[in-house]
Design a protein around this motif. Structure first.
Motif, mmCIF file in Angstrom:
data_model
loop_
_atom_site.group_PDB
_atom_site.id
_atom_site.type_symbol
_atom_site.label_atom_id
_atom_site.label_comp_id
_atom_site.label_asym_id
_atom_site.label_seq_id
_atom_site.Cartn_x
_atom_site.Cartn_y
_atom_site.Cartn_z
ATOM 1 N N GLN A 62 91.049 -19.788 -106.800
ATOM 2 C CA GLN A 62 91.595 -20.836 -105.949
ATOM 3 C C GLN A 62 90.532 -21.740 -105.322
ATOM 4 O O GLN A 62 90.869 -22.693 -104.621
ATOM 5 C CB GLN A 62 92.447 -20.212 -104.852
ATOM 6 C CG GLN A 62 93.626 -19.425 -105.389
ATOM 7 C CD GLN A 62 94.543 -20.275 -106.252
ATOM 8 O OE1 GLN A 62 95.148 -21.231 -105.759
ATOM 9 N NE2 GLN A 62 94.650 -19.958 -107.536
ATOM 10 N N TYR A 93 87.739 -24.081 -96.192
ATOM 11 C CA TYR A 93 89.007 -24.748 -96.454
ATOM 12 C C TYR A 93 88.764 -26.247 -96.452
ATOM 13 O O TYR A 93 88.274 -26.813 -95.466
ATOM 14 C CB TYR A 93 90.021 -24.374 -95.380
ATOM 15 C CG TYR A 93 91.364 -25.025 -95.542
ATOM 16 C CD1 TYR A 93 92.163 -24.769 -96.657
ATOM 17 C CD2 TYR A 93 91.857 -25.880 -94.561
ATOM 18 C CE1 TYR A 93 93.406 -25.362 -96.800
ATOM 19 C CE2 TYR A 93 93.113 -26.471 -94.689
ATOM 20 C CZ TYR A 93 93.883 -26.212 -95.813
ATOM 21 O OH TYR A 93 95.119 -26.796 -95.961
ATOM 22 N N ASN A 103 94.706 -29.069 -111.623
ATOM 23 C CA ASN A 103 94.863 -28.211 -110.455
ATOM 24 C C ASN A 103 94.237 -28.857 -109.227
ATOM 25 O O ASN A 103 93.139 -29.416 -109.305
ATOM 26 C CB ASN A 103 94.196 -26.852 -110.700
ATOM 27 C CG ASN A 103 94.815 -26.095 -111.842
ATOM 28 O OD1 ASN A 103 95.876 -25.501 -111.713
ATOM 29 N ND2 ASN A 103 94.149 -26.111 -112.997
ATOM 30 N N ASP A 106 91.871 -26.620 -102.795
ATOM 31 C CA ASP A 106 91.781 -26.768 -101.348
ATOM 32 C C ASP A 106 90.623 -25.981 -100.752
ATOM 33 O O ASP A 106 90.460 -25.966 -99.521
ATOM 34 C CB ASP A 106 93.074 -26.288 -100.690
ATOM 35 C CG ASP A 106 94.263 -27.173 -101.019
ATOM 36 O OD1 ASP A 106 94.046 -28.362 -101.340
ATOM 37 O OD2 ASP A 106 95.404 -26.679 -100.958
ATOM 38 N N GLU A 259 101.959 -16.604 -102.516
ATOM 39 C CA GLU A 259 101.957 -17.731 -101.575
ATOM 40 C C GLU A 259 101.120 -17.385 -100.346
ATOM 41 O O GLU A 259 101.100 -16.226 -99.922
ATOM 42 C CB GLU A 259 103.391 -18.064 -101.139
ATOM 43 C CG GLU A 259 104.313 -18.505 -102.265
ATOM 44 C CD GLU A 259 103.957 -19.860 -102.841
ATOM 45 O OE1 GLU A 259 103.255 -20.629 -102.139
ATOM 46 O OE2 GLU A 259 104.380 -20.153 -103.962
ATOM 47 N N TYR A 261 98.726 -19.099 -101.788
ATOM 48 C CA TYR A 261 97.901 -19.295 -102.972
ATOM 49 C C TYR A 261 97.897 -18.005 -103.795
ATOM 50 O O TYR A 261 98.037 -16.909 -103.242
ATOM 51 C CB TYR A 261 96.456 -19.652 -102.590
ATOM 52 C CG TYR A 261 96.318 -20.921 -101.796
ATOM 53 C CD1 TYR A 261 96.170 -22.161 -102.432
ATOM 54 C CD2 TYR A 261 96.334 -20.893 -100.401
ATOM 55 C CE1 TYR A 261 96.056 -23.324 -101.696
ATOM 56 C CE2 TYR A 261 96.208 -22.056 -99.660
ATOM 57 C CZ TYR A 261 96.074 -23.274 -100.311
ATOM 58 O OH TYR A 261 95.956 -24.432 -99.583
ATOM 59 N N ASN A 262 97.719 -18.143 -105.084
ATOM 60 C CA ASN A 262 97.694 -16.989 -105.975
ATOM 61 C C ASN A 262 96.597 -16.008 -105.568
ATOM 62 O O ASN A 262 95.419 -16.327 -105.595
ATOM 63 C CB ASN A 262 97.464 -17.462 -107.413
ATOM 64 C CG ASN A 262 97.466 -16.318 -108.409
ATOM 65 O OD1 ASN A 262 96.428 -15.903 -108.893
ATOM 66 N ND2 ASN A 262 98.640 -15.817 -108.725
ATOM 67 N N VAL A 269 93.480 -17.131 -95.566
ATOM 68 C CA VAL A 269 93.296 -18.578 -95.397
ATOM 69 C C VAL A 269 92.888 -18.870 -93.957
ATOM 70 O O VAL A 269 91.987 -19.673 -93.695
ATOM 71 C CB VAL A 269 94.570 -19.348 -95.773
ATOM 72 C CG1 VAL A 269 94.422 -20.835 -95.444
ATOM 73 C CG2 VAL A 269 94.901 -19.160 -97.248
#
Length: 288
Positions: A62, A93, A103, A106, A259, A261-262, A269
């Motif tokens: 990610q 982030y 893709n 973030d 969720e 994110y994978n 996060v």
């Protein structure tokens, strides 16, 4: 101080935050240092390390890697986590930082390697590291061959996917890549976890591998074990890699998070937004 640590490592013991443990090497064995990095400079030594950038992405991770002092830097004193100086790989982030291969990314982070600068065939590779707490972090210390993957092999000396009581080690090669059968988890003794300083290492010989944590033997793989599954891909030069990935295939298979994110839950996060996504590296050593 780090010169003293290196001398200890070249002898009988690894010195770690958890104590001193036998390395199971005979006293009379002579060992030559072919690479030692203690990250004592004011920035990353580019004569030893390459920095990977935004043109690299795998495993549905990610983050996107960038060459920046925000994601790869050295620290001293209080910021070094209890040692004199250290390398920091830090994730941030950064909403809508980049669209790559369809893709949206973030998050940004750091990944470095020694390809074509420090290559070795057989020997012991070790790093002393301190890892962050958080489900879905995916830092690793590993080695790749200089050619095509998986034909020239992969040695995973340490992988961590956010469960603080264990790390993984593995081998990948032709016929045993991806979901490799040559894999093992090491669970820390009570009172220890990945957020402490630990030495992660592998002894690599023409006959096989001994993986260790703080000098403790945690997994042994022999050449015949490998050749059950495919060709032995470990008689060629390898280079070292240090990276901090976020989410993706391995964390997802461990935590099942989809969720936001994978493989990366909201709790992690939030930790990233708070500036807590840091891997510290005290030193890296290769001996033969």
């Amino acid at each position: 101080m780090k010169k003293l640590v290196r001398k200890i490592l070249l002898g009988i013991f690894f010195t770690t935050g958890g104590g001193v443990f036998a390395q199971d090497l005979p006293v009379e064995k002579k060992t030559d240092t072919i690479f030692f990095e203690d990250f004592s400079g004011s920035s990353l030594d580019r004569s030893k390390w390459n920095v990977e950038g935004t043109d690299f992405w795998v495993n549905n991770e990610q983050q996107i890697y960038i060459d920046s002092s925000a994601t790869i830097f050295t620290v001293k004193g209080a910021e070094a986590g209890g040692v004199e100086n250290a390398l920091v790989l830090k994730a941030h982030y950064s909403p809508n930082y980049l669209n790559y291969r369809g893709n949206d990314f973030d998050f940004i982070s750091g990944r470095i390697n020694t390809r074509d600068k420090v290559m070795f065939t057989y020997g012991t590779a070790a790093a002393r590291m301190k890892l962050p707490e958080g489900s879905g972090y995916w830092p690793a210390f590993w080695a790749l061959g200089g050619g095509d993957w998986p034909a020239t092999g992969e040695i995973d000396i340490m992988e961590y996917v956010g469960e603080t009581d264990w790390i993984g080690v593995a081998l990948h090669g032709p016929g045993y890549s991806g979901e490799t059968p040559l894999v093992n988890k090491y669970f820390f003794p009570e009172g220890e976890d990945v957020t402490d300083w630990h030495v992660y290492s592998v002894d690599w010989t023409p006959e096989g591998f001994n993986f260790r944590v703080d000098g403790r033997l945690i997994y042994r793989v022999t050449k015949p074990m490998v050749e059950i599954y495919g060709n032995w891909a470990f008689d060629n030069p390898k280079y070292l890699i240090l990276n901090l990935a976020l989410g993706g295939a391995y964390p997802y298979k461990t935590n099942g998070v989809e969720e936001p994110y994978n493989g990366l839950p909201q709790s992690t996060v939030d930790l990233i937004k708070e500036g807590k996504a840091e891997v510290l590296v005290d030193w890296v050593l290769i001996t033969q």
